[in-house]
Design an enzyme around this catalytic site. Structure first.
Site, PDB file in Angstrom:
ATOM      1  N   ASN A   1      18.549   3.220  -4.250  1.00 37.57           N
ATOM      2  CA  ASN A   1      19.452   3.913  -4.906  1.00 37.57           C
ATOM      3  C   ASN A   1      18.922   5.333  -5.524  1.00 37.57           C
ATOM      4  O   ASN A   1      19.699   6.265  -5.300  1.00 37.57           O
ATOM      5  CB  ASN A   1      19.741   3.092  -6.296  1.00 37.57           C
ATOM      6  CG  ASN A   1      20.207   1.858  -6.144  1.00 37.57           C
ATOM      7  OD1 ASN A   1      20.532   1.382  -4.726  1.00 37.57           O
ATOM      8  ND2 ASN A   1      19.917   0.718  -6.846  1.00 37.57           N
ATOM      9  N   ASP A   2      17.677   5.230  -6.038  1.00 40.55           N
ATOM     10  CA  ASP A   2      17.105   6.546  -6.526  1.00 40.55           C
ATOM     11  C   ASP A   2      16.701   7.173  -5.434  1.00 40.55           C
ATOM     12  O   ASP A   2      16.707   8.590  -5.334  1.00 40.55           O
ATOM     13  CB  ASP A   2      16.112   6.220  -7.581  1.00 40.55           C
ATOM     14  CG  ASP A   2      16.730   5.736  -9.089  1.00 40.55           C
ATOM     15  OD1 ASP A   2      17.459   6.871  -9.230  1.00 40.55           O
ATOM     16  OD2 ASP A   2      16.037   5.095  -9.770  1.00 40.55           O
TER      17      ASP A   2
ATOM     18  N   GLU B   1      10.833   5.374  -4.642  1.00 38.92           N
ATOM     19  CA  GLU B   1      12.245   5.687  -4.960  1.00 38.92           C
ATOM     20  C   GLU B   1      12.392   7.327  -5.198  1.00 38.92           C
ATOM     21  O   GLU B   1      13.279   7.819  -5.723  1.00 38.92           O
ATOM     22  CB  GLU B   1      12.809   5.056  -5.996  1.00 38.92           C
ATOM     23  CG  GLU B   1      12.079   4.840  -7.164  1.00 38.92           C
ATOM     24  CD  GLU B   1      12.871   4.110  -8.167  1.00 38.92           C
ATOM     25  OE1 GLU B   1      13.775   3.539  -8.214  1.00 38.92           O
ATOM     26  OE2 GLU B   1      12.354   3.768  -9.341  1.00 38.92           O
TER      27      GLU B   1
ATOM     28  N   CYS C   1      14.579  -3.042  -2.558  1.00 35.07           N
ATOM     29  CA  CYS C   1      15.162  -3.722  -3.484  1.00 35.07           C
ATOM     30  C   CYS C   1      16.456  -3.043  -3.929  1.00 35.07           C
ATOM     31  O   CYS C   1      16.980  -3.453  -4.678  1.00 35.07           O
ATOM     32  CB  CYS C   1      14.429  -3.932  -4.743  1.00 35.07           C
ATOM     33  SG  CYS C   1      13.694  -2.627  -5.320  1.00 35.07           S
TER      34      CYS C   1
ATOM     35  N   HIS D   1      26.608   0.575 -18.700  1.00 32.81           N
ATOM     36  CA  HIS D   1      26.270  -0.859 -19.198  1.00 32.81           C
ATOM     37  C   HIS D   1      27.655  -1.783 -18.764  1.00 32.81           C
ATOM     38  O   HIS D   1      27.519  -2.867 -18.618  1.00 32.81           O
ATOM     39  CB  HIS D   1      25.917  -0.741 -20.624  1.00 32.81           C
ATOM     40  CG  HIS D   1      24.621  -0.557 -20.858  1.00 32.81           C
ATOM     41  ND1 HIS D   1      23.676   0.429 -21.442  1.00 32.81           N
ATOM     42  CD2 HIS D   1      23.535  -1.263 -20.109  1.00 32.81           C
ATOM     43  CE1 HIS D   1      22.692   0.223 -21.503  1.00 32.81           C
ATOM     44  NE2 HIS D   1      22.161  -0.822 -20.386  1.00 32.81           N
TER      45      HIS D   1
END
Ligand code: PEP
Ligand code: MG
Length: 603
Positions: free
Chosen positions: A457-458, A434, A505, A192
């Site tokens: 990303n994943d 993903e 994305c 975060h």
């Protein structure tokens, strides 16, 4: 002597300033006991400290609310809740009364017990960070410490903050005018604090092991928040090089400004849809300003940051409407909660798991927890009544997950109709590709999906078995690995055969060189991090399609990620100055692009 450090670039931009070290070490707490007749006084001391800490956190929350907004200030609400926790405080008081421990000894003992309970579960990292922040404040109050707040940063100077770990609470306190960079030993791109640093526009490098030992207070450091590099005590030449890079970027930015209002078409006239990824409400404005043609990924986990309760259906519907209104005339793709990993709201009963990223997360949580999922589905349906809104599911591995979701959407649409609440009759439900499982059964998923969006990303993390946030493995984490390139190719073919749109994305679409590869593979819909939109559009408008196709062809035949990267670079290099697009040179930051203190530039 160490001259350079490497970490993960989590917030782009180049800065050079003296280091300001923030030590979050806990004070040494002696095992102190008290006499039985002092017990009441100890309990009173404990309660006074709790009251003080809560008041202080409230003040901080207010300050952050005014400076950064409600999303960021929620972190303090969560910490206040935790500081007030009646069970925890009762157990500390019991220790004082039954074992005659001093308030600080008892507090530390119980905090240790709680921490042991949390540790081992990555998903509770945030809770541990909150607990650390409270414990530090409590011990400082009880033991007369000076505290660790950042008020002591000299206000007439610019500094780069160096810490072992940056908690979200610490990050939102940072004053952008004076803190021009962040370095932490711990932390990853998905933390975060990293996301906050990005949204605050402060260049940051995390996962820089050994930073505290290598950087003494006041040492000049040169930081590149895109490349993830830190140069200690830079030489004249290094500063000169940084300055050249900054002015190169500056010239590019001027060029990019004119691109914002131009259409995203290739030199051959093929239109490309460039949408924005929106994680935080503050990004809506940036995405609109940067010319996003809708939102290809609206992350919804941030509705939960630091909160003790889930957002209500009304609250969500309101937020979704707000986003869709801002992008009027364009679609908004809302991703259902991607909870899990380190993304559980405070107070959510998340299980302890050995491998949280392979565990109970994302669509799995949503389907198991109707109280979490159904209000979100209803909110999406309500916002979609008169707006172009679609629902997207993360981490899908089974056809059944899509079927179950579609049934829920139908049931809730009927329920809303019965209740007389204005809502869409149905919703396009799409799937994030993903996981390798989803990519391999894409043909079957296409039968039940309105669209695909590839989460690189994943997909990279799960295909290569490389943790996307592990600094040590950062060199291995690349979507240019041939296994990813092949999946990107295959899924697009499957989507085309099934007649459904396929977009990308993941962060890959925001990197200009990778974007060229995607265009060459045939993709014509990308969802991009808003600050990267002009650069990606510039690349779209500059590199001819046949050249991109050549790069993609070589990439599909390549045996290694290096070969893939090289094939893109050699093709793109024919048309643009490759140094501007290199993933290891800085992308424009959100607000602060680059900063060199006037006295330290080699001019
Ligand atoms: C992805 O995995 O590529 C993605 C876009 O989702 P997130 O980064 O939120 O996991
Ligand atoms: Mg993902």
């Amino acid at each position: 002597m160490t001259r350079a450090l490497r970490g993960i670039g989590v917030s782009p931009g180049v800065s050079c300033a003296p280091a300001f070290i923030v030590r979050m070490d806990f004070p040494e707490v002696p095992d102190r006991t008290v006499r039985p007749d002092q017990v009441d006084a100890e309990v009173a001391r404990l309660r006074e400290a709790v009251g003080y800490v809560i008041e202080h956190l409230g003040e901080l929350g207010q300050r952050v609310l005014q400076r950064a907004g409600p999303e960021e200030s929620r972190i303090f609400d969560a910490q206040i809740e935790m500081a007030k926790d009646p069970d925890f405080l009762a157990s500390v008081e019991t220790l004082i009364r039954n074992n005659y421990l001093s308030a600080e000894t008892a507090y530390e003992f119980k905090a240790l017990e709680y921490r042991n309970l949390f540790s081992g579960a990555a998903m509770l990292r945030e809770k541990i960070a909150d607990l650390n922040a409270i414990q530090l404040r409590m011990l400082n109050r009880l033991m007369g410490g000076v505290g660790h707040e950042l008020w002591s940063i000299p206000h007439d100077e610019q500094v780069i903050v160096v810490a072992h770990e940056l908690s979200p609470g610490l990050t939102v306190q940072l004053d952008r005018e004076h803190v021009v960079g962040l370095i932490s030993e711990e932390g990853t791109r998905t933390a975060h604090a990293a996301i906050l640093a990005h949204s605050l526009g402060i260049p940051a490098v995390m996962g820089a092991a050994g930073a505290l030992a290598a950087i003494p207070p006041g040492m000049m450091v040169l930081l590149d928040g895109q490349a993830g590099t830190i140069v200690l005590d830079p030489t004249r030449d290094e500063l000169e090089e940084a300055k050249t890079q900054i002015s190169r970027r500056h010239r590019l930015e001027l060029q990019l400004e004119s691109v914002v209002d131009s259409p995203a078409v290739t030199p051959g006239g093929r239109p490309i849809v460039l949408m924005g990824n929106v994680d935080l409400p503050e990004e809506i404005e940036t995405a609109v300003r940067m010319g996003a043609q809708g939102v290809g990924l609206l992350r919804t986990e941030f509705l939960l940051t630091g909160r003790t309760a889930l957002p209500t259906e009304n609250e969500q519907a309101e937020y979704f409407r707000r986003v869709a209104t801002a992008f009027h005339g364009y679609p908004v793709v809302i991703r259902s909660y991607d909870l899990g990993g380190d993304k559980f709201p405070v107070g959510f009963k998340a299980p302890l798991e050995a491998n949280p990223f392979l565990g109970w997360r994302s669509i799995r949580v949503c389907l198991d927890e109707p109280a979490v999922f159904r209000p979100q589905v209803r909110a999406v349906l309500r916002a979609a009544a008169d707006r172009d809104i679609q629902l997207m599911l993360p981490l899908v591995t089974l056809v059944e997950e899509v079927e179950l979701t579609r049934a829920i959407v139908e049931e809730e649409a009927q329920a809303l109709r019965r209740e007389g609440i204005r809502a869409a009759e149905s919703l396009p439900v799409g799937v994030m590709i993903e996981t390798p499982a989803a990519a391999l059964i894409a043909d079957r998923l296409a039968e039940v999906s309105a669209f695909f969006s590839i989460g690189t990303n994943d997909l990279t993390q799960y295909t290569l078995a490389v943790d996307r946030g592990n600094a040590r493995l950062a060199d291995r984490f690349t979507p240019h690995h041939p296994s990813i390139v092949r999946q990107l190719h295959q899924v697009l073919q499957v989507g085309r055969e099934a007649g459904i749109p396929v977009s990308v994305c993941g962060e890959m679409a925001s990197e200009p060189l990778s974007a060229v590869l995607l265009l060459g593979l045939g993709y014509d819909r990308l969802s991009v991090s808003p600050p990267a939109l002009p650069l990606v559009k510039w690349v779209v408008r500059t590199v001819p399609e046949p050249a991109a196709a050549r790069a993609a062809e070589s990439a599909l035949a390549a045996a290694s990620a290096e070969e893939v990267t090289e094939s893109i670079r050699s093709v793109v290099g024919e048309y643009v100055d490759i140094r501007l697009l290199d993933p290891h040179s800085a992308l424009p930051g959100r607000r602060r692009v680059a900063t060199l203190p006037p006295g330290n530039t080699a001019s």
